[in-house]
Design a protein around this motif. Structure first.
Motif, short mmCIF file in Angstrom:
data_model
loop_
_atom_site.label_atom_id
_atom_site.label_comp_id
_atom_site.label_asym_id
_atom_site.label_seq_id
_atom_site.Cartn_x
_atom_site.Cartn_y
_atom_site.Cartn_z
N HIS A 171 -8.93 10.05 7.97
CA HIS A 171 -9.43 8.72 8.28
C HIS A 171 -8.31 7.68 8.25
N ILE A 172 -7.34 7.87 7.35
CA ILE A 172 -6.23 6.93 7.26
C ILE A 172 -5.38 6.97 8.53
N ARG A 173 -5.27 8.15 9.15
CA ARG A 173 -4.46 8.28 10.38
C ARG A 173 -4.98 7.38 11.49
N GLU A 174 -6.25 7.01 11.44
CA GLU A 174 -6.87 6.29 12.55
C GLU A 174 -6.74 4.77 12.44
N VAL A 175 -6.12 4.26 11.37
CA VAL A 175 -6.03 2.81 11.20
C VAL A 175 -4.64 2.30 11.56
#
Length: 364
Positions: A94-98
């Motif tokens: 999920h962090i990769r998407e921000v």
């Protein structure tokens, strides 16, 4: 373009409480146990900008559309997240998407709220999360380099990416985040690597209500650490933000802030820091139908700004009628600015400035 910030932190640091307050929703369950947030909650909020409201009143705009920022509440990370501990792999994805990371750090002591690591120690908490992100990146880069080396033999265009990955590997091996390469590479170049530690980071110190104005010894440690890392840090109180979010009228929010000695909300501080981190600015289109705020990268040319509104505007760009927001407000609108000689015609090479009011002329 918008801004998407992932809110991260260890369990029970006030992360979900802050998310709820920032987005004025109860979408993220704020509970006193780890992993109460399993799927990332997403909330969009308007970017506060007094200039937009004033210009909308002058133009008698029927509709007001502020710029938007998106917050993603990502479940609490723990030691071993890079190896899958505590649903870590899912959270790291999920962090990769921000676009940027907002790390909430607990800088308050409350015996009624447990800490997953025992004692409250913000620097230890920061290091735990940084280590997990570093380990995940290290594994990713080590896997990608051999494959890219083979492909780069027959494709010269991949050599730059390969060189960047090798530099990233060198930093990660030393236990340093890839974002330190911003002195040499642009944010866009680093973003294309899709590495966790390449993302800009903002540290948010969560303090007790009576300490948010002055900070405390814990938040001072975070501030010193952030300066050394050339990162940004803001002090907020999640509880104060929760109280502010309960007010429906802006006037009531302002009165409450004034009563406790604050000039602005934590949301405003976080958004401003987020824009600075990602080198973003705001321009406006103002008319009777709507007053609209738009986000663009600092240094963008006028055709690129036009493309934010519609790709056809960029393709057929002729010129931009330009007024600064200050002149628009001071001179009571477009006609006043035109009479005073403050309306300019700018071409394709014009670099858009924060606060520009733009009217684009283009070939359809």
């Amino acid at each position: 373009m918008g801004l998407r910030c992932g809110i991260v932190g260890l369990p029970n640091v006030g992360k979900s409480t802050l998310f709820n307050a920032l987005t004025s929703t109860a979408a993220a369950e704020a509970a006193n146990y780890p992993f109460c947030t399993i799927e990332p909650n997403i909330g969009r909020v308007a970017v506060p900008d007094a200039r937009l409201e004033k210009m909308a009143q002058i133009a008698n705009s029927a509709k007001l559309i502020p710029a938007q920022i998106e917050f993603v509440d990502i479940a609490g990370l723990v030691r071993g997240a890079s190896k899958g501990e505590g649903l870590g792999n899912q959270f790291l994805a999920h962090i990769r998407e921000v676009d940027a990371i907002v790390q909430v750090v607990r800088c308050f002591v409350d015996e009624n709220i447990t800490h997953v690591e025992g004692e409250v120690d913000p620097l230890r908490d920061i290091q735990i999360i940084e280590t997990e992100l570093l380990l995940a990146d290290l594994e990713s880069v080590e896997k990608r380099i051999p494959s890219l080396e083979k492909r780069a033999r027959n494709d010269a265009s991949l050599k730059e990416e390969l060189e960047l990955l090798k530099e990233a590997l060198s930093l990660l091996t030393e236990g340093k985040p890839v974002r330190l390469l911003t002195a040499k590479y642009s944010n866009d170049q680093l973003a294309r690597l899709q590495l966790l530690t390449s993302k800009p980071i903002l540290y948010v110190c969560n303090l007790n209500e009576d300490e948010v104005l002055t900070g405390n010894a814990l938040s001072q440690k975070v501030a010193e650490f952030a300066r050394a890392e050339k990162a940004r840090v803001v002090n907020v109180s999640a509880q104060i933000e929760a109280e502010i979010s309960a007010f429906e009228k802006e006037e009531d929010k302002k009165d409450f802030l004034a009563s406790i000695g604050l000039e602005e909300t934590g949301l405003s501080k976080i958004i401003r820091a987020g824009y600075e981190m990602l080198n973003l600015i705001t321009f406006f289109t103002i008319g009777p139908k709507e007053a609209h705020a738009w986000t663009v990268s600092k240094g963008a040319l006028a055709p690129q700004a036009a493309g934010v509104i519609h790709t056809d505007f960029e393709k057929g760009f002729i010129r931009a009628e330009t007024i600064s927001a200050d002149d628009y407000i001071t001179l009571n609108g477009e006609n006043g600015a035109r009479i005073a000689g403050k309306l300019r015609l700018e071409g394709k090479d014009y670099v858009v400035c924060d606060g520009d009011v733009l009217h684009f002329r283009f070939n359809s």
